[in-house]
Design a protein around this motif. Structure first.
Motif: not given
Length: 399
Positions: A164-171
């Motif tokens: 989730v944190k990686e996805l937030d950073a990617l977003t």
């Protein structure tokens, strides 16, 4: 007795830090796991612990009001030395490692301990899910199996948290990239529009002033210049609009003649004079996103030209109206694609290390963009090919 450091301790600590779990706030999902572990194992205390360089920190502590202990006191520091094993201490008062441990001799009086290492996919033991009692005890085989299952759930929660944190950073990164692309599109469109408008005006002036002085071929060439400049300007405006919102590309639908759109697309594709292009004669009117279909055809036609090593190139476009969709086919007599690469070519940044007829490598963006557009239009795309004979891309657009 103080536990030895695990092998690859530096890598293990880096792995632990990557989850950003240390000193995080309590979470119900973890607390539910420790409560369930105590119920299953019939112990007053259950803990989710993580071992960093100096301490044992508890993400969840059921039955104990403790946030952390010194690493040298931690039973779990011993448990993580064997990531593939469950460490059970039936009676710590009789165990040379723990009989004089302050956690055993004092509060909370750890006599019984069983810890299941929390192991990530790289094999690093980050900590444990453990159960504790102040009385000697032995767990049954079914209790150990259940404890292992709960430990797997802890790791699943950790992996989900990291993703989730990686996805937030990617977003966030994508948002920044989209903002940059929009600014770039605005600047580029301004820089392109000026000379393009000049070409259009010059062509119109030449046509008005000298059409009677030019022969038929000269007038045809001027018409091509004017028509191409007009098409490019229209295309530029559409792409500028698209750069502001991807949804516009697929949601803005118009009714138009496919045959006319194909002719406009061919003006934007550099087809060598030695190539023969066949297009349908039957008229087809559809209602969909014209700019999306235009982008799909531009990419496929460009590929049909670029990846064709024949002197006499051949491209055929066909379409057919089905009950629930429109079906399009773009065929060529180019270099072809190996069957094992049919799926890969639609993945972003995949180029198959092949060079085109101009000795240039592709960007790996075109076909992935085509697939995204087809998907957004409710259709599907597939490929058929024979090496050194040719390729056919077939795609559909939902009605």
């Amino acid at each position: 007795m103080i536990a030895n450091l695990p092998e690859n301790e530096e890598d293990r600590l880096k792995a632990l830090q990557s989850y950003n779990i240390l000193d995080s706030l309590p979470q119900k999902d973890y607390d539910d796991i420790t409560r369930l572990a105590s119920e299953i194992c019939n112990t007053p205390i259950s803990l989710i612990s993580f071992i960093d360089s100096e301490r044992q920190w508890f993400k969840s502590s059921h039955g104990a009001k403790v946030a952390a202990t010194p690493k040298e006191y931690a039973f779990c520091a011993h448990a993580i030395l064997k990531p593939d094993e469950v460490m059970m201490v039936e009676d710590a008062t009789k165990d040379e490692r723990f009989k004089d441990n302050p956690l055993t001799t004092g509060d909370p009086r750890v006599v019984f301990y069983t810890g299941v290492p929390l192991v990530n996919e790289d094999g690093h033991a980050l900590g444990t899910l453990c159960v504790v009692d102040s009385q000697p005890k032995v767990l049954t085989e079914s209790q150990i199996i259940a404890l292992k299952s709960l430990a797997n759930q802890v790791m699943a929660q950790l992996e989900l948290r990291r993703k989730v944190k990686e996805l937030d950073a990617l977003t966030l990164e994508l948002q920044k990239s989209n903002e940059y692309l929009e600014r770039f599109a605005l600047m580029a469109s301004h820089d392109i529009k000026s000379p393009l408008t000049s070409i259009m005006l010059t062509g119109q002036v030449l046509k008005a002033k000298y059409h009677s002085s030019l022969d038929e071929k000269g007038n045809q060439m001027l018409d091509i210049v004017n028509s191409s400049a007009s098409s490019l300007l229209k295309f530029l405006n559409q792409m500028l609009e698209y750069s502001k919102s991807y949804n516009i590309l697929t949601q803005k639908k118009d009714e138009f003649c496919v045959n006319e759109l194909i002719q406009e697309v061919l003006k934007l594709v550099s087809v060598p004079e030695s190539f023969r292009v066949e297009t349908p004669e039957d008229l087809l009117y559809i209602r969909t996103s014209a700019i999306a279909l235009e982008q799909i055809l531009i990419n496929l036609l460009n590929n049909a030209v670029r990846y064709n090593d024949k002197d006499a190139g051949f491209i055929r476009l066909t379409f057919e109206e089905k009950a629930d969709c429109y079906q399009f086919r773009v065929s060529d007599n180019g270099i072809g694609i190996e069957p094992k690469n049919y799926g890969k070519i639609f993945e972003p940044m995949v180029t198959l290390n092949s060079r085109d007829r101009y000795n240039k490598k592709g960007s790996g963006i075109g076909l992935s963009t085509v697939k995204n557009l087809v998907d957004s239009l409710g259709g599907q795309i597939c490929v058929e090919s024979v090496l050194n004979e040719g390729t056919t891309f077939q795609f559909t657009i939902r009605k």
